[in-house]
Design a protein around this motif. Structure first.
Motif, PDB file in Angstrom:
ATOM      1  N   ARG A   1      33.295  45.564  30.132  1.00 18.02           N
ATOM      2  CA  ARG A   1      32.477  46.497  30.079  1.00 18.02           C
ATOM      3  C   ARG A   1      30.997  46.349  29.236  1.00 18.02           C
ATOM      4  O   ARG A   1      30.238  46.863  29.536  1.00 18.02           O
ATOM      5  N   THR A   2      31.511  45.554  28.419  1.00 16.22           N
ATOM      6  CA  THR A   2      30.366  45.309  27.246  1.00 16.22           C
ATOM      7  C   THR A   2      30.386  43.880  26.562  1.00 16.22           C
ATOM      8  O   THR A   2      31.647  43.493  26.565  1.00 16.22           O
ATOM      9  N   SER A   3      29.209  43.201  26.380  1.00 15.38           N
ATOM     10  CA  SER A   3      29.361  42.001  25.609  1.00 15.38           C
ATOM     11  C   SER A   3      29.343  42.389  24.040  1.00 15.38           C
ATOM     12  O   SER A   3      29.422  41.554  23.224  1.00 15.38           O
ATOM     13  N   ARG A   4      29.184  43.526  23.697  1.00 17.84           N
ATOM     14  CA  ARG A   4      29.214  44.112  22.474  1.00 17.84           C
ATOM     15  C   ARG A   4      30.512  44.878  21.919  1.00 17.84           C
ATOM     16  O   ARG A   4      30.594  45.928  22.057  1.00 17.84           O
ATOM     17  N   LEU A   5      31.346  43.755  21.258  1.00 13.57           N
ATOM     18  CA  LEU A   5      32.707  44.301  20.971  1.00 13.57           C
ATOM     19  C   LEU A   5      32.911  45.600  20.068  1.00 13.57           C
ATOM     20  O   LEU A   5      33.758  46.291  20.266  1.00 13.57           O
ATOM     21  N   ALA A   6      31.590  45.687  19.287  1.00 18.95           N
ATOM     22  CA  ALA A   6      31.865  46.868  18.196  1.00 18.95           C
ATOM     23  C   ALA A   6      32.009  47.897  19.262  1.00 18.95           C
ATOM     24  O   ALA A   6      32.437  49.235  18.756  1.00 18.95           O
ATOM     25  N   GLU A   7      31.343  48.145  20.356  1.00 19.96           N
ATOM     26  CA  GLU A   7      31.338  49.251  21.195  1.00 19.96           C
ATOM     27  C   GLU A   7      32.585  49.823  21.715  1.00 19.96           C
ATOM     28  O   GLU A   7      32.840  50.956  21.971  1.00 19.96           O
TER      29      GLU A   7
ATOM     30  N   TYR B   1      61.012  33.408  28.015  1.00 23.02           N
ATOM     31  CA  TYR B   1      60.084  33.533  26.602  1.00 23.02           C
ATOM     32  C   TYR B   1      59.225  34.574  26.790  1.00 23.02           C
ATOM     33  O   TYR B   1      58.368  34.926  27.761  1.00 23.02           O
ATOM     34  N   VAL B   2      59.172  35.466  25.687  1.00 28.94           N
ATOM     35  CA  VAL B   2      58.088  36.611  25.602  1.00 28.94           C
ATOM     36  C   VAL B   2      57.122  35.898  24.588  1.00 28.94           C
ATOM     37  O   VAL B   2      57.362  35.642  23.378  1.00 28.94           O
ATOM     38  N   ARG B   3      55.913  36.190  25.214  1.00 29.47           N
ATOM     39  CA  ARG B   3      54.785  35.783  23.960  1.00 29.47           C
ATOM     40  C   ARG B   3      54.104  37.091  23.593  1.00 29.47           C
ATOM     41  O   ARG B   3      53.952  38.037  24.319  1.00 29.47           O
ATOM     42  N   HIS B   4      53.655  37.061  22.384  1.00 28.40           N
ATOM     43  CA  HIS B   4      53.128  38.197  21.773  1.00 28.40           C
ATOM     44  C   HIS B   4      51.499  37.889  21.491  1.00 28.40           C
ATOM     45  O   HIS B   4      51.635  36.851  20.935  1.00 28.40           O
ATOM     46  N   GLN B   5      50.772  38.534  22.185  1.00 31.17           N
ATOM     47  CA  GLN B   5      49.267  38.242  21.823  1.00 31.17           C
ATOM     48  C   GLN B   5      48.854  39.374  21.086  1.00 31.17           C
ATOM     49  O   GLN B   5      49.342  40.494  21.536  1.00 31.17           O
ATOM     50  N   SER B   6      47.914  39.184  20.375  1.00 36.90           N
ATOM     51  CA  SER B   6      47.129  40.448  19.956  1.00 36.90           C
ATOM     52  C   SER B   6      45.629  40.301  19.618  1.00 36.90           C
ATOM     53  O   SER B   6      45.534  39.076  19.019  1.00 36.90           O
ATOM     54  N   LEU B   7      44.874  41.333  19.482  1.00 36.13           N
ATOM     55  CA  LEU B   7      43.616  40.976  19.307  1.00 36.13           C
ATOM     56  C   LEU B   7      43.213  42.303  18.396  1.00 36.13           C
ATOM     57  O   LEU B   7      43.502  43.500  18.543  1.00 36.13           O
ATOM     58  N   GLY B   8      42.335  42.085  17.217  1.00 32.83           N
ATOM     59  CA  GLY B   8      42.250  43.115  16.237  1.00 32.83           C
ATOM     60  C   GLY B   8      40.504  43.072  16.205  1.00 32.83           C
ATOM     61  O   GLY B   8      40.031  41.762  16.293  1.00 32.83           O
ATOM     62  N   LEU B   9      39.991  44.273  16.155  1.00 30.29           N
ATOM     63  CA  LEU B   9      38.655  44.129  16.101  1.00 30.29           C
ATOM     64  C   LEU B   9      38.286  44.842  14.752  1.00 30.29           C
ATOM     65  O   LEU B   9      38.461  46.332  14.589  1.00 30.29           O
ATOM     66  N   ASP B  10      37.202  44.344  13.973  1.00 29.67           N
ATOM     67  CA  ASP B  10      36.729  44.981  12.679  1.00 29.67           C
ATOM     68  C   ASP B  10      35.316  44.869  12.765  1.00 29.67           C
ATOM     69  O   ASP B  10      34.737  44.030  12.646  1.00 29.67           O
ATOM     70  N   GLY B  11      35.027  45.961  13.488  1.00 26.37           N
ATOM     71  CA  GLY B  11      33.495  46.030  13.906  1.00 26.37           C
ATOM     72  C   GLY B  11      33.388  45.174  15.043  1.00 26.37           C
ATOM     73  O   GLY B  11      34.137  45.137  16.084  1.00 26.37           O
ATOM     74  N   ALA B  12      32.310  44.227  15.022  1.00 33.00           N
ATOM     75  CA  ALA B  12      32.250  43.155  16.074  1.00 33.00           C
ATOM     76  C   ALA B  12      33.249  41.854  15.614  1.00 33.00           C
ATOM     77  O   ALA B  12      33.160  40.940  16.382  1.00 33.00           O
ATOM     78  N   ARG B  13      33.774  41.805  14.590  1.00 31.71           N
ATOM     79  CA  ARG B  13      34.686  40.571  14.161  1.00 31.71           C
ATOM     80  C   ARG B  13      36.212  40.688  14.819  1.00 31.71           C
ATOM     81  O   ARG B  13      36.668  41.567  15.106  1.00 31.71           O
ATOM     82  N   ARG B  14      36.399  39.723  15.540  1.00 34.14           N
ATOM     83  CA  ARG B  14      37.600  39.533  16.413  1.00 34.14           C
ATOM     84  C   ARG B  14      38.620  38.765  15.655  1.00 34.14           C
ATOM     85  O   ARG B  14      38.238  37.514  15.234  1.00 34.14           O
ATOM     86  N   VAL B  15      39.776  39.254  15.789  1.00 39.19           N
ATOM     87  CA  VAL B  15      40.982  38.624  14.991  1.00 39.19           C
ATOM     88  C   VAL B  15      42.031  38.214  16.148  1.00 39.19           C
ATOM     89  O   VAL B  15      42.491  39.476  16.535  1.00 39.19           O
ATOM     90  N   LEU B  16      42.333  37.065  16.469  1.00 43.59           N
ATOM     91  CA  LEU B  16      43.074  36.682  17.703  1.00 43.59           C
ATOM     92  C   LEU B  16      44.295  36.066  17.092  1.00 43.59           C
ATOM     93  O   LEU B  16      44.441  35.395  16.045  1.00 43.59           O
ATOM     94  N   ARG B  17      45.678  36.520  17.756  1.00 42.77           N
ATOM     95  CA  ARG B  17      46.949  35.907  17.297  1.00 42.77           C
ATOM     96  C   ARG B  17      47.783  35.564  18.582  1.00 42.77           C
ATOM     97  O   ARG B  17      47.913  36.398  19.351  1.00 42.77           O
ATOM     98  N   LEU B  18      48.297  34.402  18.542  1.00 40.32           N
ATOM     99  CA  LEU B  18      49.254  34.038  19.664  1.00 40.32           C
ATOM    100  C   LEU B  18      50.721  33.959  18.938  1.00 40.32           C
ATOM    101  O   LEU B  18      50.822  32.969  18.048  1.00 40.32           O
TER     102      LEU B  18
END
Lengths: 204, 386
Positions: free
Chosen positions: B67-73, B103-120
């Protein structure tokens, strides 16, 4: 909230690469609450830094200013092969290559890469110093190995250097890239795999 | 219903979300979902958060929003951080849907403002491209009519989404191309000499040519699938043509020469006239440009055909059926076409999420289709039958 002196220290620490405000605050509080000897020794080391350590007069690596001719340990080492010169962007890159123990030649540290978007232009590169090294008849260089990073700025810098240095006669080579040793192919970065395949060799 | 295969009769391997936990994404404050491995229907009135659930799935799967290229939205109003976590399974076609093996894979995305933290599985991913290709997902939402009616940018994105799975280094070439393009523009603006321009043009030409070759390959695969899908969605006498129209060249030497020649012309322009930033995907109906001749209904069928082709191409490249997200499909397709779509949906697909404000759409499902349904109101799930 904090005394002015301490806040000034926090601001200074926060200017270090990779240190944000919170980390700077943690360092500052540590320095003023832990063993005072740590802060004192650190202060002495920092105060003397500029006078004691500076760039090597030949290659730009860090050197002891009191060393003969202001040369770094690598330039002063007679066992080093002076016929090969490896050009790197930063001192950190030189240290990475040294850790590999695969290279016995000498270096030249550019200190920066071409980056028009950050205002760094060709005239900001130490090109004349590099050319002077290659022209020195007392220390002939037969190969220049361009080891700038595989980024847009690093590639453009290597291309510009290749054009500038080729007329001086030395062979110009570029760092090959390959798959990290001990790494799983599945997790290797695709650009690295792509380059490793593009520059593959026959099996002897 | 003609040749519709029951959803449980799946043959290909596919990827499925088994659990989704959303925190503070748009109007979803806290939401937990346990979807079915096959079809999931999310019903609710407009503005209640249906699309945000699809957006959260897309975010955790790709690290981006559709929906947007600005993740902070994306972060809920008044909150500073948001997160999406998912447990993902890869299901073998032969296995029973209710007892997912492996196998079950856990994925996560955290957003701190526009900063993104990804984990596999708790670890930072080796690269963004690696993360974004673990759980393939294809979204179809109303704004995507742009694909057939709008500017070329949306079609280039389509080519690049397929390329990402065929050759993950595409995203690096694209980023390098963009930086080299801006560097050249800056040098032209400053009236720089030839040696610096030549260096950056060589880098630009190299990455541009790599991008061009990958998009040509993506288009070849897309064209094959899109024409087949279109034949099933539209009147059979109408032939769809899909062709890659490169703005640059696959040959770096030629591209370099072209850029060097165009310096005077490009100075003062926002971007050079030559290069893959002008690429397009040419769409024709019976040999005539679809943009000019297609009716509203044909545009819809064309867009749907392109999306189904995207799904098929990604499935072929990744070896896994992607998760399909269909947002508000009923508003975009008339009844006849939505029936055709559901017949296609039944044909051996993987996990599907459909949002709708019209639960009566269920009547169009092939009989015997199993599904799980959810109802969302004011950003939360409410109990629903089904």
């Amino acid at each position: 909230m904090l005394p002015d002196k301490l806040q000034a220290l926090v601001r200074l620490l926060a200017r270090l690469p990779g240190v944000g405000d919170k980390t700077a605050q943690r360092y500052a509080l540590f320095l003023c609450t832990a063993d005072p000897a740590i802060a004192r020794e650190l202060g002495l080391a920092l105060a003397g830094l500029e006078a004691e350590v500076g760039p090597c007069t030949r290659c730009g690596h860090v050197a002891d200013r009191s060393a003969a001719g202001g040369l770094c340990a690598i330039c002063a080492d007679p066992r080093r092969d002076g016929s090969v010169l490896c050009v790197v962007g930063r001192v950190q890159d030189l240290l990475s290559i040294e850790r590999s123990a695969a290279y016995r030649g000498r270096y030249f540290v550019l200190g920066r890469l071409l980056a028009p978007l950050e205002g760094i232009r060709a005239e900001d590169l130490p090109l004349e110093r590099l050319k002077a090294l290659l022209r020195d008849p007392a220390r002939p260089v037969t190969e220049v190995l361009l080891a700038t990073p595989p980024s847009v700025d690093g590639e453009a810098t290597a291309l510009l250097l290749a054009e500038e240095l080729r007329p001086l006669g030395a062979r110009v080579t570029r760092l090959a890239s390959g798959v990290p040793h001990g790494g799983d192919l599945e997790f290797a970065d695709p650009v690295t795999i792509g380059r490793a395949i593009a520059h593959r060799r026959g099996v002897e | 219903m003609p040749d519709a295969v029951a959803l449980d009769d799946r043959r290909t391997s596919h990827v499925a979300l088994r659990e989704l936990v959303v925190e503070r994404v748009r109007n979803l404050d806290h939401l937990e979902l346990e979807p079915a491995p096959g079809l999931n229907l999310i019903a609710g009135d407009n503005g209640q958060g249906k699309t945000s659930i699809l957006e959260a799935i897309y975010l955790v799967a790709t690290s981006r929003s559709f929906r947007t290229s600005r993740l902070a939205e994306v972060v809920a109003h008044g909150a500073s951080v948001a997160s999406v976590r998912a447990a993902v399974v890869e299901l073998d076609g032969a296995a029973a849907a209710d007892t997912p093996p492996g196998y079950v894979r856990h994925q996560s995305l955290g957003l701190d403002g526009a900063r993104r933290v990804l984990r596999l599985d708790g670890e930072p991913p080796v690269s963004l491209a690696h993360y974004a290709t673990r759980t393939p997902v294809v979204v179809f939402h109303p704004a995507e009519l742009e694909l057939s009616t709008g500017a070329p940018a949306a079609r280039r994105e389509l080519l690049d989404r397929v390329s990402l799975f065929q050759a993950p280094e595409t995203s690096r070439h694209r980023a390098a191309y963009a930086r080299a393009l801006r560097s050249r523009r800056e040098l032209l603006r400053l009236g720089s000499g030839a040696r610096e321009l030549e260096a950056f043009e060589a880098v630009l030409a190299e990455h541009g040519a790599a991008l061009c070759r990958r998009r040509a390959r993506a288009c070849e695969a897309l064209a094959l699938e899109a024409t087949a899908a279109f034949a099933r969605l539209a009147p059979p006498e109408l032939a769809l043509g899909v062709r890659y129209e490169p703005g640059g060249s696959p040959d770096p030497e030629l591209a370099r020469a072209e850029l060097a020649r165009g310096r005077a012309r490009d100075a003062g322009r926002p971007s050079p006239r030559f290069g893959p930033h002008h690429d397009d995907l040419g769409l024709t109906l019976d040999g005539r440009p679809a943009r000019r001749v297609a009716s509203q209904g044909q545009h819809r069928a064309l867009t749907m055909a392109l999306k189904l082709a995207e799904r098929a191409c990604i499935a072929a490249a990744r070896g896994l059926e992607p998760i399909l997200l269909l947002d508000d499909v009923s508003s975009e397709l008339d009844r006849e076409r939505s029936t055709a779509l559901f017949a296609l949906l039944g044909a051996g697909l993987g996990q599907v999420f459909v949002t709708t404000a019209r639960p009566d759409l269920l009547a169009d499902l092939p009989t015997g289709t199993s599904f799980r349904s959810f109802r969302v109101a004011r950003g939360a799930l409410v109990p629903a039958g089904g």
